[in-house]
Structure formats: C-alpha cells, structure tokens
Design a protein around this motif. Structure first.
Motif, PDB file in Angstrom:
ATOM      1  N   LEU A  30      34.619  51.333  71.659  1.00 25.91           N
ATOM      2  CA  LEU A  30      35.466  52.203  70.842  1.00 25.91           C
ATOM      3  C   LEU A  30      34.652  52.921  69.772  1.00 25.91           C
ATOM      4  CD1 LEU A  30      38.331  53.173  70.254  1.00 25.91           C
ATOM      5  CD2 LEU A  30      38.621  51.202  68.759  1.00 25.91           C
ATOM      6  N   SER A  31      33.723  52.208  69.158  1.00 24.77           N
ATOM      7  CA  SER A  31      32.874  52.827  68.137  1.00 24.77           C
ATOM      8  C   SER A  31      32.032  53.952  68.736  1.00 24.77           C
ATOM      9  CB  SER A  31      31.963  51.769  67.512  1.00 24.77           C
ATOM     10  OG  SER A  31      31.072  52.361  66.583  1.00 24.77           O
ATOM     11  N   THR A  32      31.452  53.686  69.908  1.00 25.55           N
ATOM     12  CA  THR A  32      30.647  54.711  70.587  1.00 25.55           C
ATOM     13  C   THR A  32      31.487  55.924  70.939  1.00 25.55           C
ATOM     14  OG1 THR A  32      29.212  52.996  71.521  1.00 25.55           O
ATOM     15  CG2 THR A  32      29.158  55.160  72.567  1.00 25.55           C
ATOM     16  N   LEU A  33      32.683  55.681  71.446  1.00 23.16           N
ATOM     17  CA  LEU A  33      33.578  56.772  71.830  1.00 23.16           C
ATOM     18  C   LEU A  33      33.976  57.616  70.633  1.00 23.16           C
ATOM     19  CD1 LEU A  33      35.357  58.142  73.989  1.00 23.16           C
ATOM     20  CD2 LEU A  33      37.136  56.477  73.460  1.00 23.16           C
ATOM     21  N   LEU A  34      34.347  56.976  69.518  1.00 23.85           N
ATOM     22  CA  LEU A  34      34.782  57.714  68.331  1.00 23.85           C
ATOM     23  C   LEU A  34      33.623  58.471  67.679  1.00 23.85           C
ATOM     24  CD1 LEU A  34      37.246  55.127  66.740  1.00 23.85           C
ATOM     25  CD2 LEU A  34      37.832  57.277  67.870  1.00 23.85           C
ATOM     26  N   GLN A  35      32.437  57.857  67.678  1.00 23.69           N
ATOM     27  CA  GLN A  35      31.264  58.547  67.134  1.00 23.69           C
ATOM     28  C   GLN A  35      30.934  59.779  67.967  1.00 23.69           C
ATOM     29  OE1 GLN A  35      29.247  57.863  64.365  1.00 23.69           O
ATOM     30  NE2 GLN A  35      30.835  56.427  63.756  1.00 23.69           N
ATOM     31  N   HIS A  36      31.031  59.620  69.285  1.00 20.12           N
ATOM     32  CA  HIS A  36      30.768  60.751  70.181  1.00 20.12           C
ATOM     33  C   HIS A  36      31.803  61.857  69.968  1.00 20.12           C
ATOM     34  CE1 HIS A  36      29.206  62.797  73.695  1.00 20.12           C
ATOM     35  NE2 HIS A  36      30.417  62.848  74.221  1.00 20.12           N
ATOM     36  N   ARG A  37      33.040  61.454  69.787  1.00 18.52           N
ATOM     37  CA  ARG A  37      34.104  62.433  69.549  1.00 18.52           C
ATOM     38  C   ARG A  37      33.889  63.169  68.230  1.00 18.52           C
ATOM     39  NH1 ARG A  37      40.605  61.073  69.208  1.00 18.52           N
ATOM     40  NH2 ARG A  37      41.288  63.204  68.746  1.00 18.52           N
ATOM     41  N   ALA A  38      33.504  62.431  67.183  1.00 14.97           N
ATOM     42  CA  ALA A  38      33.233  63.057  65.887  1.00 14.97           C
ATOM     43  C   ALA A  38      32.052  64.028  65.987  1.00 14.97           C
ATOM     44  CB  ALA A  38      32.946  61.978  64.842  1.00 14.97           C
ATOM     45  N   GLN A  39      31.016  63.620  66.729  1.00 17.55           N
ATOM     46  CA  GLN A  39      29.857  64.486  66.935  1.00 17.55           C
ATOM     47  C   GLN A  39      30.265  65.771  67.645  1.00 17.55           C
ATOM     48  OE1 GLN A  39      26.346  63.922  66.204  1.00 17.55           O
ATOM     49  NE2 GLN A  39      26.331  66.083  66.714  1.00 17.55           N
ATOM     50  N   GLU A 207      30.500  64.355  56.856  1.00 24.61           N
ATOM     51  CA  GLU A 207      30.786  63.066  56.246  1.00 24.61           C
ATOM     52  C   GLU A 207      32.251  62.669  56.422  1.00 24.61           C
ATOM     53  OE1 GLU A 207      29.884  60.867  51.956  1.00 24.61           O
ATOM     54  OE2 GLU A 207      29.016  62.825  52.435  1.00 24.61           O
ATOM     55  N   GLU A 208      33.166  63.608  56.169  1.00 27.73           N
ATOM     56  CA  GLU A 208      34.595  63.305  56.274  1.00 27.73           C
ATOM     57  C   GLU A 208      34.999  63.026  57.720  1.00 27.73           C
ATOM     58  OE1 GLU A 208      36.953  62.755  54.019  1.00 27.73           O
ATOM     59  OE2 GLU A 208      35.380  62.895  52.506  1.00 27.73           O
ATOM     60  N   VAL A 209      34.399  63.786  58.643  1.00 35.93           N
ATOM     61  CA  VAL A 209      34.733  63.591  60.061  1.00 35.93           C
ATOM     62  C   VAL A 209      34.349  62.190  60.510  1.00 35.93           C
ATOM     63  CG1 VAL A 209      34.295  64.393  62.415  1.00 35.93           C
ATOM     64  CG2 VAL A 209      34.489  66.051  60.562  1.00 35.93           C
ATOM     65  N   PHE A 210      33.156  61.746  60.113  1.00 36.71           N
ATOM     66  CA  PHE A 210      32.712  60.412  60.519  1.00 36.71           C
ATOM     67  C   PHE A 210      33.448  59.315  59.741  1.00 36.71           C
ATOM     68  CE2 PHE A 210      29.239  62.915  62.239  1.00 36.71           C
ATOM     69  CZ  PHE A 210      29.016  62.292  63.453  1.00 36.71           C
ATOM     70  N   LYS A 211      33.864  59.623  58.510  1.00 37.09           N
ATOM     71  CA  LYS A 211      34.696  58.666  57.777  1.00 37.09           C
ATOM     72  C   LYS A 211      36.044  58.499  58.467  1.00 37.09           C
ATOM     73  CE  LYS A 211      32.903  58.943  53.053  1.00 37.09           C
ATOM     74  NZ  LYS A 211      33.187  59.377  51.652  1.00 37.09           N
ATOM     75  N   ASP A 212      36.604  59.620  58.924  1.00 39.20           N
ATOM     76  CA  ASP A 212      37.869  59.554  59.660  1.00 39.20           C
ATOM     77  C   ASP A 212      37.696  58.746  60.943  1.00 39.20           C
ATOM     78  OD1 ASP A 212      39.135  61.030  57.742  1.00 39.20           O
ATOM     79  OD2 ASP A 212      38.966  62.945  58.804  1.00 39.20           O
ATOM     80  N   ALA A 213      36.557  58.936  61.608  1.00 37.64           N
ATOM     81  CA  ALA A 213      36.297  58.178  62.839  1.00 37.64           C
ATOM     82  C   ALA A 213      36.201  56.686  62.528  1.00 37.64           C
ATOM     83  CB  ALA A 213      35.003  58.673  63.492  1.00 37.64           C
ATOM     84  N   ALA A 214      35.533  56.343  61.415  1.00 37.93           N
ATOM     85  CA  ALA A 214      35.420  54.937  61.025  1.00 37.93           C
ATOM     86  C   ALA A 214      36.778  54.356  60.655  1.00 37.93           C
ATOM     87  CB  ALA A 214      34.442  54.795  59.852  1.00 37.93           C
ATOM     88  N   HIS A 215      37.594  55.170  59.974  1.00 31.90           N
ATOM     89  CA  HIS A 215      38.940  54.714  59.601  1.00 31.90           C
ATOM     90  C   HIS A 215      39.787  54.483  60.848  1.00 31.90           C
ATOM     91  CE1 HIS A 215      42.489  54.188  57.166  1.00 31.90           C
ATOM     92  NE2 HIS A 215      43.113  55.171  57.774  1.00 31.90           N
ATOM     93  N   THR A 216      39.689  55.418  61.793  1.00 37.32           N
ATOM     94  CA  THR A 216      40.419  55.272  63.061  1.00 37.32           C
ATOM     95  C   THR A 216      39.959  54.023  63.798  1.00 37.32           C
ATOM     96  OG1 THR A 216      40.647  57.680  63.253  1.00 37.32           O
ATOM     97  CG2 THR A 216      40.959  56.384  65.261  1.00 37.32           C
ATOM     98  N   TRP A 217      38.644  53.786  63.784  1.00 41.06           N
ATOM     99  CA  TRP A 217      38.104  52.578  64.428  1.00 41.06           C
ATOM    100  C   TRP A 217      38.684  51.317  63.795  1.00 41.06           C
ATOM    101  CZ3 TRP A 217      35.169  48.532  62.453  1.00 41.06           C
ATOM    102  CH2 TRP A 217      34.606  47.673  63.397  1.00 41.06           C
ATOM    103  N   SER A 218      38.756  51.299  62.463  1.00 40.68           N
ATOM    104  CA  SER A 218      39.288  50.123  61.764  1.00 40.68           C
ATOM    105  C   SER A 218      40.747  49.883  62.129  1.00 40.68           C
ATOM    106  CB  SER A 218      39.157  50.315  60.247  1.00 40.68           C
ATOM    107  OG  SER A 218      37.813  50.447  59.863  1.00 40.68           O
ATOM    108  N   LEU A 219      41.537  50.960  62.140  1.00 41.02           N
ATOM    109  CA  LEU A 219      42.954  50.814  62.467  1.00 41.02           C
ATOM    110  C   LEU A 219      43.137  50.325  63.903  1.00 41.02           C
ATOM    111  CD1 LEU A 219      44.500  54.012  60.814  1.00 41.02           C
ATOM    112  CD2 LEU A 219      44.675  51.643  60.033  1.00 41.02           C
ATOM    113  N   MET A 220      42.396  50.941  64.828  1.00 39.91           N
ATOM    114  CA  MET A 220      42.541  50.575  66.233  1.00 39.91           C
ATOM    115  C   MET A 220      42.040  49.156  66.488  1.00 39.91           C
ATOM    116  SD  MET A 220      41.675  54.117  68.257  1.00 39.91           S
ATOM    117  CE  MET A 220      42.312  53.452  69.797  1.00 39.91           C
ATOM    118  N   MET A 221      40.946  48.772  65.820  1.00 39.78           N
ATOM    119  CA  MET A 221      40.452  47.409  66.006  1.00 39.78           C
ATOM    120  C   MET A 221      41.436  46.389  65.437  1.00 39.78           C
ATOM    121  SD  MET A 221      37.851  47.400  67.828  1.00 39.78           S
ATOM    122  CE  MET A 221      37.686  45.628  67.682  1.00 39.78           C
TER     123      MET A 221
END
Length: 300
Positions: A30-39, A207-221
C-alpha cells in the motif's frame, strides 16, 4: 516448547503470525502504491504546466515576435513581449496569483541572461551543465528543498535553435538599440547557434501531496488492521466452537472411559472428521466393553 502448548494456543499463535505477516505485506504494498500515485500526480501537474508554457513560447515566437520585431530599432525601450521566455514567465506570474498555485515555480534559468532576473542559481547552473555534457539528455527530474518546502522539478534544455535568436544575443553591435538601452551591453551576448544556454524548469510543490499519501496510508492501515483483527477474532471463535470445544468434550469422555465408566458415549451429530472420530471411538468403546465381559466370564 510448542509441544507443551494446547491446540487453542497454537491456533492463536498461528493466527497472530498470519495477522502480522499480512499487515506487513499489505503495509509495504500500500505504501509503494500510494507513493507511486503521489509521484504520478506531481509529475502530471508539472508536465501539463510545461506543455502550457511551451505553447505560450511557440505562440510568441510565431505570432507576436513578427508583429513587433520592426519596432525594436525605433522604440526607445525594448519590447520584452517579443521574447518567448518573457511571455511565458509573465503568464506564469498571473497563474501564481491564485492562492492554490502560489508555490509553483517556472524558470528559464540562463547562464548568461540578458535580464539578470533569469540568472541561474548554483543548482540550476548544474542542470544546464549536465545538459551540455550530455546532449542526448532531454529531461532531468527530481526533488529539491526550497524555503517554501520540498518541490518536484522537471528540467529540459533550452538551446539556440533559430538564427533569429542570435540577433539579440550574438554580439553587441548586432543587437537592437532598444535592447541595449534597456538591458545594457554587459550580459546576454556571445550565444552560439545550437548551444544549450538555459534550462526550462517547472517546480511543483510535492510536500503536501506526499503528506496526503502518508495520511491516506495511515487511515487505510488503521482500517485494514481493524478488519484483520476482526477476522482473526472471528476465526479464533469459529475454530474454538467448531473444533477445539468438540475435541475437549471428546477428551473428557475418553478420560471417563479410560477409568472404566462405560455409561457415557461419544456424542457427535456432525458428519465431519470429528464426527467420524466419535463414531470410531464409540465402536472402540463397544469393543472394549465386549472384551471386558469376555474377560469377566473367563474369570468366573
């Protein structure tokens, strides 16, 4: 150590192990997927802006410059609207007036610019040198820390591809008088045809895009951990109900039979493996009862 544990504990340990492995695998994927999506998101934004600015440059070069070029020698001040870079930069400044896009940056960073506003800083100069050293390199991307935060940048080389560009940038004596009057004679000359003189750079806040990805990761996890935990608890309950409790019941009956109590039966209504085992134990108990009767008859 495991030999001394009962089945319930072993099952719980196995479920916990499966739970931990599942969470780790899911977390990494999930982390890899969200990071790739943010990129992809920041890259897409940068590419759209890059294409837009190139469209402005092309329009200025093909339509605006021919209309105003004849006035460059007669006007007292240089007409910057004839320069593609100027048009692109000015339009981007209007774009940045929107609060949402104020941290987006467009630069045509030049080693020897006519307007010192376009002078490349140390980082930008290194990009230009990399393009000069490898002419096949048409794009450089990466991340850079600026005062407003981390940005993702796309840089492309800008070369002198048309002889008309050298009218303003080859030698001082060939430059329009209005350009010399506006910018002086110290900068922006000595350019050569096909020489890479600048880097076109679009910087997009990341920065905000990757923060959003990290936040999404936290919620989904958190959600997945809750779901996995419920599944593990449900499986634990079902295994205890469907297997362990039935085996414990048969164990207690077997203990009584082993002490000579033949009044109890292995009762199982299900036709599964445990039910089959109960039938086999009942047959064994019946055989044991017959054998005991025979032994008692012989003793008499």
């Amino acid at each position: 150590m495991l030999k001394n544990l009962n089945i319930g504990t072993k099952v719980n340990l196995l479920l916990i192990l499966v739970f931990i492995i599942s969470i780790l695998v899911t977390s990494t994927a999930l982390s890899t997927l969200l990071q790739h999506r943010a990129q992809n998101e920041v890259t897409s934004k940068a590419l759209i802006l890059m294409r837009t600015m190139n469209s402005v440059r092309t329009y200025t070069q093909d339509r605006i410059n021919p209309l105003l070029k004849s006035r460059l020698e007669t006007e007292a001040q240089f007409i910057p609207e004839t320069v593609p870079a100027y048009s692109a930069i000015k339009i981007f400044e209007k774009f940045r007036n929107d609060e949402e896009y104020k941290n987006f940056i467009y630069r045509e960073a030049t080693l020897n610019p006519t307007n010192l506003r376009d002078k490349a800083d140390r980082f930008e100069a290194q990009l230009v040198e990399r393009f000069r050293q490898n002419s096949n390199n048409k794009e450089i991307t990466g991340f850079r820390n600026l005062p407003q935060g981390e940005v993702f940048y796309i840089a492309r080389p800008l070369a002198v591809t048309q002889p008309s560009c050298l009218e303003c940038h080859s030698t001082v004596d060939k430059a329009p008088k209005s350009l010399l009057a506006t910018y002086g004679t110290e900068h922006g000359f000595g350019w050569r045809l096909n020489e890479i003189v600048a880097a076109q750079i679009i910087s997009v806040p990341s920065e905000e895009v990757f923060k959003d990805a990290a936040h999404t990761w936290s919620l989904m996890m958190g959600l997945l951990i809750a779901i996995f935990a419920i599944i593990v608890l449900l499986l634990n309950f079902l295994i205890k109900k469907a297997i362990i409790q039935r085996i414990r019941k048969m164990e207690k009956i077997a203990q009584r039979v082993s002490t000579g109590d033949m009044s109890v039966d292995f009762e199982e209504k299900s036709n599964d493996e445990i039910g089959g085992l109960a039938v086999a134990f009942n047959r064994m108990k019946s055989s044991l009862e017959i054998a005991l009767k025979l032994l008692r008859g012989q003793d008499n």
